[in-house]
Design an enzyme around this catalytic site. Structure first.
Site, PDB file in Angstrom:
ATOM      1  N   ARG A 133      -1.876  -6.489  -8.142  1.00 24.84           N
ATOM      2  CA  ARG A 133      -0.660  -7.249  -7.845  1.00 24.84           C
ATOM      3  C   ARG A 133      -0.450  -8.381  -8.841  1.00 24.84           C
ATOM      4  O   ARG A 133       0.597  -8.576  -9.389  1.00 24.84           O
ATOM      5  CB  ARG A 133      -0.733  -7.828  -6.428  1.00 24.84           C
ATOM      6  CG  ARG A 133      -0.627  -6.781  -5.356  1.00 24.84           C
ATOM      7  CD  ARG A 133      -1.077  -7.323  -4.037  1.00 24.84           C
ATOM      8  NE  ARG A 133      -2.455  -7.787  -4.137  1.00 24.84           N
ATOM      9  CZ  ARG A 133      -3.204  -8.125  -3.109  1.00 24.84           C
ATOM     10  NH1 ARG A 133      -2.700  -8.110  -1.895  1.00 24.84           N
ATOM     11  NH2 ARG A 133      -4.443  -8.527  -3.279  1.00 24.84           N
ATOM     12  N   LYS A 173     -16.404  -8.133   7.926  1.00 22.18           N
ATOM     13  CA  LYS A 173     -15.810  -8.946   8.995  1.00 22.18           C
ATOM     14  C   LYS A 173     -15.151  -8.000   9.991  1.00 22.18           C
ATOM     15  O   LYS A 173     -14.719  -6.906   9.614  1.00 22.18           O
ATOM     16  CB  LYS A 173     -14.802  -9.937   8.418  1.00 22.18           C
ATOM     17  CG  LYS A 173     -13.863  -9.298   7.417  1.00 22.18           C
ATOM     18  CD  LYS A 173     -13.049 -10.339   6.738  1.00 22.18           C
ATOM     19  CE  LYS A 173     -12.011  -9.819   5.793  1.00 22.18           C
ATOM     20  NZ  LYS A 173     -12.076  -8.598   5.122  1.00 22.18           N
ATOM     21  N   HIS A 208       0.842  -1.207   0.000  1.00 20.50           N
ATOM     22  CA  HIS A 208       0.000   0.000   0.000  1.00 20.50           C
ATOM     23  C   HIS A 208       0.875   1.255   0.000  1.00 20.50           C
ATOM     24  O   HIS A 208       0.610   2.203  -0.746  1.00 20.50           O
ATOM     25  CB  HIS A 208      -0.881   0.061   1.257  1.00 20.50           C
ATOM     26  CG  HIS A 208      -1.887  -1.043   1.405  1.00 20.50           C
ATOM     27  ND1 HIS A 208      -2.027  -1.772   2.564  1.00 20.50           N
ATOM     28  CD2 HIS A 208      -2.821  -1.519   0.549  1.00 20.50           C
ATOM     29  CE1 HIS A 208      -3.006  -2.645   2.410  1.00 20.50           C
ATOM     30  NE2 HIS A 208      -3.505  -2.519   1.197  1.00 20.50           N
ATOM     31  N   SER A 234      -2.858  -7.805   3.245  1.00 17.38           N
ATOM     32  CA  SER A 234      -3.115  -7.591   4.674  1.00 17.38           C
ATOM     33  C   SER A 234      -3.506  -8.918   5.336  1.00 17.38           C
ATOM     34  O   SER A 234      -3.097  -9.215   6.449  1.00 17.38           O
ATOM     35  CB  SER A 234      -4.253  -6.581   4.859  1.00 17.38           C
ATOM     36  OG  SER A 234      -3.887  -5.346   4.313  1.00 17.38           O
TER      37      SER A 234
END
Ligand code: PNS
Length: 165
Positions: free
Chosen positions: A91, A42, A18, A129
């Protein structure tokens, strides 16, 4: 007219992937807003306030990087901020389908906002992450993959979680 970009995400936690995209974005756009999604489906490891604090500390030396939170539809936030561009990092091929769907949906919702995809430096292409949290919680080393402050905060979080369980 200055070009204002929004880089949205969960940032739970912020990774060096990031950081790389934001740093590149800050060179490309007049201003880039790191927009942290507040209501994650979540439950996040870091609260929105913690995620904001970390991002502000990491980018304190880049004057054209702003850190903010948002909730609800991304395109509504982008319009409210009078930004023209949504930045997303790509990515690998595996990101493509989800990103393509989101970009086209956002384009349908507001055809005046453009999504711009940016590639991180090669060494960050496998970081996410989710993987950082998993590896760290199982005792793996994440040094160099996240900002030092994130590593510290992860250590505190995991110690806190262990103490209460
Ligand atoms: O870091 P993430 O979790 O990949 O980011 C996803 C994010 C926050 C960009 C996406 O979930 C989002 O835009 N959420 C806001 C709600 C919204 O606008 N949904 C429709 C997107 S097409």
């Amino acid at each position: 007219m200055p070009t204002l970009a929004v880089y949205p995400g969960s940032f739970d936690p912020l990774t060096n992937g990031h950081v790389d995209i934001i740093t590149r974005g800050a060179r490309l756009f007049d201003r880039i807003i790191v927009a942290i999604l507040v209501n994650l489906e979540k439950s996040p490891l870091f609260t929105a306030a913690e995620r904001v604090e970390i991002a502000r500390a990491v980018f304190k030396k880049l004057p054209n990087v702003e850190v903010d939170t948002f909730d609800g539809l991304l395109v509504d936030y982008v319009q409210r901020r009078q930004a023209q561009v949504i930045v997303r990092g790509l990515r690998a091929l595996s990101d493509f389908e989800y990103e393509f769907q989101m970009a086209l949906m956002n384009q349908r919702l507001n055809g005046r906002i453009e999504t711009v995809f940016m590639m991180p430096a090669e060494q960050y292409t496998y970081i996410s992450s989710r993987l950082i949290k998993e590896v760290f919680s199982l005792g793996g080393r994440v040094h160099g993959l996240v900002p030092d402050m994130v590593e510290e905060r992860l250590r505190e979080k995991v110690a806190g979680l262990r103490a209460t369980s």
